[in-house]
Design a protein around this motif. Structure first.
Motif, PDB file in Angstrom:
ATOM      1  N   SER A 111       0.854  -1.183   0.000  1.00 20.78           N
ATOM      2  CA  SER A 111       0.000   0.000   0.000  1.00 20.78           C
ATOM      3  C   SER A 111       0.890   1.233   0.000  1.00 20.78           C
ATOM      4  N   LYS A 112       0.646   2.147  -0.923  1.00 20.29           N
ATOM      5  CA  LYS A 112       1.415   3.389  -0.998  1.00 20.29           C
ATOM      6  C   LYS A 112       0.506   4.528  -0.551  1.00 20.29           C
ATOM      7  N   ASN A 113       0.884   5.177   0.538  1.00 19.05           N
ATOM      8  CA  ASN A 113       0.118   6.300   1.099  1.00 19.05           C
ATOM      9  C   ASN A 113      -1.312   5.924   1.460  1.00 19.05           C
ATOM     10  N   GLY A 114      -1.560   4.653   1.659  1.00 14.83           N
ATOM     11  CA  GLY A 114      -2.872   4.206   2.084  1.00 14.83           C
ATOM     12  C   GLY A 114      -3.951   4.198   1.022  1.00 14.83           C
ATOM     13  N   ASP A 115      -3.653   4.669  -0.188  1.00 19.16           N
ATOM     14  CA  ASP A 115      -4.706   4.734  -1.197  1.00 19.16           C
ATOM     15  C   ASP A 115      -4.342   4.075  -2.523  1.00 19.16           C
ATOM     16  N   GLU A 116      -3.103   3.704  -2.697  1.00 22.74           N
ATOM     17  CA  GLU A 116      -2.667   3.090  -3.948  1.00 22.74           C
ATOM     18  C   GLU A 116      -2.007   1.748  -3.633  1.00 22.74           C
ATOM     19  N   ILE A 117      -2.353   0.719  -4.380  1.00 20.23           N
ATOM     20  CA  ILE A 117      -1.759  -0.605  -4.211  1.00 20.23           C
ATOM     21  C   ILE A 117      -0.729  -0.813  -5.309  1.00 20.23           C
ATOM     22  N   ILE A 118       0.483  -1.208  -4.900  1.00 19.33           N
ATOM     23  CA  ILE A 118       1.585  -1.447  -5.838  1.00 19.33           C
ATOM     24  C   ILE A 118       1.975  -2.920  -5.757  1.00 19.33           C
ATOM     25  N   LYS A 119       2.168  -3.528  -6.915  1.00 18.22           N
ATOM     26  CA  LYS A 119       2.627  -4.916  -6.961  1.00 18.22           C
ATOM     27  C   LYS A 119       4.143  -4.916  -7.161  1.00 18.22           C
ATOM     28  N   ALA A 120       4.863  -5.445  -6.181  1.00 20.67           N
ATOM     29  CA  ALA A 120       6.319  -5.517  -6.261  1.00 20.67           C
ATOM     30  C   ALA A 120       6.711  -6.786  -7.017  1.00 20.67           C
ATOM     31  N   HIS A 121       7.686  -6.676  -7.887  1.00 14.67           N
ATOM     32  CA  HIS A 121       8.136  -7.818  -8.681  1.00 14.67           C
ATOM     33  C   HIS A 121       9.200  -8.596  -7.904  1.00 14.67           C
ATOM     34  N   VAL A 122       8.744  -9.664  -7.261  1.00 14.34           N
ATOM     35  CA  VAL A 122       9.626 -10.541  -6.494  1.00 14.34           C
ATOM     36  C   VAL A 122       9.413 -11.974  -6.971  1.00 14.34           C
ATOM     37  N   THR A 123      10.388 -12.810  -6.697  1.00 14.61           N
ATOM     38  CA  THR A 123      10.283 -14.235  -6.984  1.00 14.61           C
ATOM     39  C   THR A 123       9.804 -14.941  -5.727  1.00 14.61           C
ATOM     40  N   ILE A 124       8.756 -15.748  -5.851  1.00 15.06           N
ATOM     41  CA  ILE A 124       8.200 -16.470  -4.714  1.00 15.06           C
ATOM     42  C   ILE A 124       8.702 -17.912  -4.768  1.00 15.06           C
ATOM     43  N   ILE A 125       9.315 -18.371  -3.665  1.00 10.64           N
ATOM     44  CA  ILE A 125       9.809 -19.746  -3.606  1.00 10.64           C
ATOM     45  C   ILE A 125       9.322 -20.413  -2.322  1.00 10.64           C
ATOM     46  N   SER A 126       9.265 -21.760  -2.345  1.00  8.91           N
ATOM     47  CA  SER A 126       8.843 -22.506  -1.159  1.00  8.91           C
ATOM     48  C   SER A 126       9.980 -23.334  -0.562  1.00  8.91           C
ATOM     49  N   LYS A 127      11.100 -23.407  -1.272  1.00  9.21           N
ATOM     50  CA  LYS A 127      12.272 -24.103  -0.725  1.00  9.21           C
ATOM     51  C   LYS A 127      13.528 -23.606  -1.434  1.00  9.21           C
TER      52      LYS A 127
END
Length: 77
Positions: free
Chosen positions: A47-63
């Motif tokens: 959440s940016k400033n409580g009013d905008e949602i930003i999707k961060a580009h990260v890699t999701i791993i489980s192991k």
């Protein structure tokens, strides 16, 4: 640019991961269980400033793989 692993994607881990990714670093997030499913379905959202949602580009791993190499590893609780 650094290659960073965030171990745990609760509130603190998610904020660190998102901010580091937005700063231009390659970020992987290690998570399991319910939060892993949420991240896989929606990505890492900030959440940016409580009013905008930003999707961060990260890699999701489980192991980790035996040959994974990171410049920094953050263990967040």
């Amino acid at each position: 640019m650094k290659n960073i692993l965030i171990f745990g994607a609760g509130v603190i881990g998610s904020v660190y991961a998102g901010k580091l990714a937005l700063a231009g670093h390659q970020v992987s997030v290690l998570e399991r269980n319910k939060r892993l499913k949420e991240l896989e379905d929606n990505g890492l959202l900030l959440s940016k400033n409580g009013d905008e949602i930003i999707k961060a580009h990260v890699t999701i791993i489980s192991k980790l793989k035996p040959n994974d190499i990171y410049d920094y590893i953050f263990v967040t609780l």
